[in-house]
Design a protein around this motif. Structure first.
Motif, PDB file in Angstrom:
ATOM      1  N   GLY A 236       0.859  -1.725  -0.096  1.00 45.77           N
ATOM      2  CA  GLY A 236      -0.235   0.251  -0.088  1.00 45.77           C
ATOM      3  C   GLY A 236       0.730   0.673  -0.168  1.00 45.77           C
ATOM      4  N   LEU A 237       2.255   0.869  -0.314  1.00 45.93           N
ATOM      5  CA  LEU A 237       2.538   2.115   0.088  1.00 45.93           C
ATOM      6  C   LEU A 237       3.414   2.868  -1.675  1.00 45.93           C
ATOM      7  N   ASP A 238       2.025   3.646  -1.968  1.00 43.93           N
ATOM      8  CA  ASP A 238       2.620   3.796  -3.266  1.00 43.93           C
ATOM      9  C   ASP A 238       3.213   4.879  -3.662  1.00 43.93           C
ATOM     10  N   GLU A 239       3.858   5.850  -2.499  1.00 44.50           N
ATOM     11  CA  GLU A 239       4.033   7.234  -3.365  1.00 44.50           C
ATOM     12  C   GLU A 239       5.935   6.552  -3.187  1.00 44.50           C
ATOM     13  N   TRP A 240       6.068   5.004  -3.430  1.00 43.06           N
ATOM     14  CA  TRP A 240       7.886   4.871  -3.194  1.00 43.06           C
ATOM     15  C   TRP A 240       8.219   4.608  -4.966  1.00 43.06           C
ATOM     16  N   VAL A 241       8.939   4.236  -4.910  1.00 44.98           N
ATOM     17  CA  VAL A 241       9.572   3.965  -6.421  1.00 44.98           C
ATOM     18  C   VAL A 241       8.787   2.891  -7.481  1.00 44.98           C
ATOM     19  N   VAL A 242       9.008   2.249  -6.496  1.00 41.69           N
ATOM     20  CA  VAL A 242       8.111   0.974  -6.789  1.00 41.69           C
ATOM     21  C   VAL A 242       6.853   0.066  -5.489  1.00 41.69           C
ATOM     22  N   THR A 243       6.700   0.003  -5.915  1.00 39.53           N
ATOM     23  CA  THR A 243       5.282  -1.576  -4.722  1.00 39.53           C
ATOM     24  C   THR A 243       5.626  -3.288  -6.107  1.00 39.53           C
ATOM     25  N   ASP A 244       6.389  -3.668  -4.425  1.00 36.60           N
ATOM     26  CA  ASP A 244       7.200  -5.257  -4.883  1.00 36.60           C
ATOM     27  C   ASP A 244       5.605  -5.826  -5.554  1.00 36.60           C
ATOM     28  N   THR A 245       5.531  -6.877  -6.302  1.00 34.97           N
ATOM     29  CA  THR A 245       4.781  -7.846  -6.274  1.00 34.97           C
ATOM     30  C   THR A 245       4.929  -8.641  -4.720  1.00 34.97           C
ATOM     31  N   SER A 246       5.943  -9.115  -3.951  1.00 36.20           N
ATOM     32  CA  SER A 246       5.601  -9.378  -2.528  1.00 36.20           C
ATOM     33  C   SER A 246       6.123  -8.520  -2.070  1.00 36.20           C
TER      34      SER A 246
ATOM     35  N   GLN B   1      11.309   7.203 -12.539  1.00 33.27           N
ATOM     36  CA  GLN B   1      10.224   7.415 -13.697  1.00 33.27           C
ATOM     37  C   GLN B   1      10.306   6.106 -14.344  1.00 33.27           C
ATOM     38  N   TRP B   2      11.974   5.444 -14.272  1.00 34.34           N
ATOM     39  CA  TRP B   2      11.968   4.015 -14.648  1.00 34.34           C
ATOM     40  C   TRP B   2      11.359   3.129 -13.512  1.00 34.34           C
ATOM     41  N   GLY B   3      11.362   3.234 -12.312  1.00 30.58           N
ATOM     42  CA  GLY B   3      10.173   2.378 -11.865  1.00 30.58           C
ATOM     43  C   GLY B   3       8.630   2.792 -12.431  1.00 30.58           C
TER      44      GLY B   3
ATOM     45  N   VAL C 283      13.858  -1.554  -8.175  1.00 31.19           N
ATOM     46  CA  VAL C 283      13.081  -1.445  -9.709  1.00 31.19           C
ATOM     47  C   VAL C 283      13.676  -2.704  -9.917  1.00 31.19           C
ATOM     48  N   VAL C 284      14.920  -3.212 -10.535  1.00 37.26           N
ATOM     49  CA  VAL C 284      15.135  -4.332 -10.741  1.00 37.26           C
ATOM     50  C   VAL C 284      14.673  -5.569 -10.142  1.00 37.26           C
ATOM     51  N   ALA C 285      14.992  -5.866  -8.855  1.00 34.99           N
ATOM     52  CA  ALA C 285      14.109  -6.576  -8.430  1.00 34.99           C
ATOM     53  C   ALA C 285      12.415  -6.721  -8.449  1.00 34.99           C
TER      54      ALA C 285
ATOM     55  N   LEU D 208      11.777  -9.081 -10.968  1.00 34.49           N
ATOM     56  CA  LEU D 208      12.101 -11.308 -10.692  1.00 34.49           C
ATOM     57  C   LEU D 208      10.703 -11.639  -9.730  1.00 34.49           C
ATOM     58  N   HIS D 209       9.744 -10.897  -9.656  1.00 35.01           N
ATOM     59  CA  HIS D 209       8.643 -11.835  -8.448  1.00 35.01           C
ATOM     60  C   HIS D 209       9.396 -12.924  -7.943  1.00 35.01           C
ATOM     61  N   TRP D 210      10.127 -12.596  -7.160  1.00 33.65           N
ATOM     62  CA  TRP D 210      11.082 -13.575  -5.621  1.00 33.65           C
ATOM     63  C   TRP D 210       9.825 -13.540  -4.765  1.00 33.65           C
TER      64      TRP D 210
END
Length: 375
Positions: free
Chosen positions: A33-43, A111-113, A317-319, A322-324
């Motif tokens: 739920g932390l949408d303001e960060w660069v990405v929110t991971d899938t895990s 921007q990349w994220g 962003v790289v992680a 990965l979906h780990w």
């Protein structure tokens, strides 16, 4: 040992507080739920909210306590002019040097994220004095009154009551800043050049507390003797802090709101200071012996903190791709960023002009130094 001797335990604690900042930023992409960060991971994991939230609760206050402790030592050893020059060199100069690099670099990574996670890019507000992104770069002659302060502080520490006094200023501040939820800890003053009341009071209290403790070694001795009970008191205070913050988030009746805000902010400071006293006491018990390796980590910690954010966010962003499991990704982000940052410190900072700015002097590759260095 007197209060002017080098306290190797505080060196280690200073590094620990700065490394917690790296961990905190590395963990943000795994908070649901932390949408303001660069990405929110899938895990993601709700447990990250608790662990990282607790670390964020105390780490900056611990750092400012140590900064205040060493600041008084430098001030009384070197004088006012040296103190001002040294603070300007080691705090203001890195801010001026690195901010023009950090802002555009982080903008590109954000921007990349956004592209990788298919989010819309939120346009930043125009830069002004009120909206100025500092990112993570922002750190009586007879002596009767001073003697009274020393005696009072020592008495409060011996009775385990010092946090009760330290908590009052922030609790009052909670009534003056109604938009702040005290249960979310003291906010970092990283978005404006105008001083913000809550962090100014919270971190200023920590700095003054450290400054006063440096006057007498008996204060640290007392903190050490009572470290175990401080740990248990932390647990009770944290539960009350969590309950107060949750209540404010859900909403409380208007007639109870001032009391709940005051009580929650008060419990925040109690949690911060009982836990910090536990950490200080444990460090003084177990880390007081000189250690070349710990001193190296302490010297490197400032550079690692200054340089970590672009690297950590890029790895997040790289992680994301990965979906780990989050625990694997977070461990890899911390390990890779720490390894690369330590390598850059060894090659480009430690024995260079940049190391002289950050650490006060150029350091040899790995050598135990006995002289006292400013915080």
């Amino acid at each position: 040992m007197d209060s002017s001797d080098r306290l190797h335990a505080l060196d280690g604690l200073r590094a620990f507080a700065l490394f917690l900042g790296i961990y905190f930023h590395a963990s943000l992409s795994f908070m649901p739920g932390l949408d303001e960060w660069v990405v929110t991971d899938t895990s993601t994991s709700a447990a990250i909210w608790i662990v990282s939230g607790f670390s964020h609760l105390f780490r900056m206050s611990l750092f400012f306590f140590i900064a205040g402790y060493f600041a008084r030592l430098v001030y009384h050893r070197k004088g006012f002019r040296y103190f001002v020059r040294d603070r300007a060199k080691r705090i203001a100069l890195p801010l001026v040097m690195f901010l023009p690099v950090m802002i555009p670099l982080l903008g590109l990574i954000w921007q990349w994220g956004a592209e990788q996670s298919h989010r819309s890019i939120v346009e930043p507000l125009p830069v002004s004095v009120r909206n100025f992104p500092l990112t993570h770069l922002w750190l009586d002659r007879a002596g009767r009154f001073r003697q009274f302060l020393d005696r009072t502080l020592l008495t409060l520490l011996r009775k385990r009551a010092a946090p009760l006094v330290l908590g009052v200023p922030l609790a009052i501040t909670a009534l003056a800043v109604p938009e702040w939820n005290p249960g979310t800890a003291i906010p970092s003053p990283d978005k404006s050049l105008i001083p913000q009341l809550v962090p100014m009071v919270g971190f200023g209290t920590a700095f003054v507390f450290g400054w006063l403790c440096q006057r007498s070694l008996a204060t640290l001795t007392t903190i050490t003797e009572r470290s175990t009970s401080s740990g248990w008191l932390t647990l009770a205070c944290f539960v009350l802090t969590f309950a107060g913050g949750a209540g404010l988030a859900k909403g409380v009746p208007a007639q109870w709101l001032p009391l709940v805000r005051f009580a929650t902010a008060f419990c925040v400071e109690l949690t911060i200071w009982y836990w910090n006293m536990f950490l200080i006491g444990m460090a003084l018990k177990h880390l007081s012996a000189p250690s070349a390796l710990r001193r190296y980590w302490a010297d490197s910690s400032y550079w690692l903190y200054v340089a970590h954010l672009p690297l950590v966010t890029a790895l997040q962003v790289v992680a994301f791709r990965l979906h780990w499991h989050w625990s694997i990704e977070l461990t890899l982000i911390l390990a890779i960023s720490a390894a690369l940052l330590l390598l850059s410190y060894k090659l480009f900072v430690r024995s260079t002009w940049l190391g002289a700015i950050l650490n006060g002097a150029r350091r040899p590759p790995l050598k135990l130094e006995q002289s006292v260095a400013p915080a």
